[in-house]
Motif scaffolding. Structure first.
Motif, PDB file in Angstrom:
ATOM      1  N   LYS A  64       0.828  -1.209   0.000  1.00 53.12           N
ATOM      2  CA  LYS A  64       0.000   0.000   0.000  1.00 53.12           C
ATOM      3  C   LYS A  64       0.865   1.263   0.000  1.00 53.12           C
ATOM      4  N   TYR A  65       1.930   1.256   0.797  1.00 56.63           N
ATOM      5  CA  TYR A  65       2.831   2.406   0.872  1.00 56.63           C
ATOM      6  C   TYR A  65       3.461   2.673  -0.492  1.00 56.63           C
ATOM      7  N   ASN A  66       3.960   1.612  -1.113  1.00 54.56           N
ATOM      8  CA  ASN A  66       4.586   1.760  -2.428  1.00 54.56           C
ATOM      9  C   ASN A  66       3.590   2.245  -3.471  1.00 54.56           C
ATOM     10  N   VAL A  70       5.235   5.932  -3.370  1.00 52.46           N
ATOM     11  CA  VAL A  70       6.511   5.756  -4.064  1.00 52.46           C
ATOM     12  C   VAL A  70       6.337   5.810  -5.578  1.00 52.46           C
ATOM     13  N   ASN A  71       5.366   5.086  -6.116  1.00 53.81           N
ATOM     14  CA  ASN A  71       5.217   4.982  -7.566  1.00 53.81           C
ATOM     15  C   ASN A  71       4.269   6.018  -8.163  1.00 53.81           C
ATOM     16  N   VAL A  72       4.088   7.160  -7.508  1.00 54.54           N
ATOM     17  CA  VAL A  72       3.160   8.160  -8.033  1.00 54.54           C
ATOM     18  C   VAL A  72       3.782   8.884  -9.218  1.00 54.54           C
ATOM     19  N   PRO A  82      -7.357   5.763  -7.139  1.00 53.63           N
ATOM     20  CA  PRO A  82      -6.734   4.452  -6.972  1.00 53.63           C
ATOM     21  C   PRO A  82      -7.471   3.339  -7.719  1.00 53.63           C
ATOM     22  N   ASN A  83      -8.733   3.584  -8.091  1.00 47.70           N
ATOM     23  CA  ASN A  83      -9.532   2.550  -8.732  1.00 47.70           C
ATOM     24  C   ASN A  83      -9.591   2.704 -10.247  1.00 47.70           C
TER      25      ASN A  83
END
Length: 87
Positions: A64-66, A70-72, A82-83
């Motif tokens: 979830k963190y990544n 991170v990957n934004v 997110p969906n």
């Protein structure tokens, strides 16, 4: 016969002598129960697909963190939800 003096507030309140039972004063809400489950009943049955096992505990928190931080990808326009399936 003597007429009792009425209170002005009491005169405004309408109290009927006979109480009638009103089941549905407003309009109908959801249609007849004869049509209940119509859409679900007429959709074709599709077998469930096998899915990849989701990680548990610490690993799902890491995922979830990544995914969120991170990957934004910063791009033009609105932020992607997110969906969303857009690439």
């Amino acid at each position: 016969p003597k007429v009792a003096k009425q209170d002005p507030l009491q005169a405004r309140v309408h109290t009927p002598d006979v109480y009638t039972l009103h089941t549905n004063v407003m309009g109908k809400v959801h249609g007849s129960l004869a049509r209940a489950g119509k859409v679900r009943g007429q959709t074709p049955k599709v077998a469930k697909q096998d899915k990849k096992k989701l990680p548990k505990g610490r690993a799902i928190k890491r995922l979830k963190y990544n995914r969120r931080f991170v990957n934004v990808v910063v791009g033009l326009g609105k932020k992607r939800s997110p969906n969303s399936n857009a690439q």
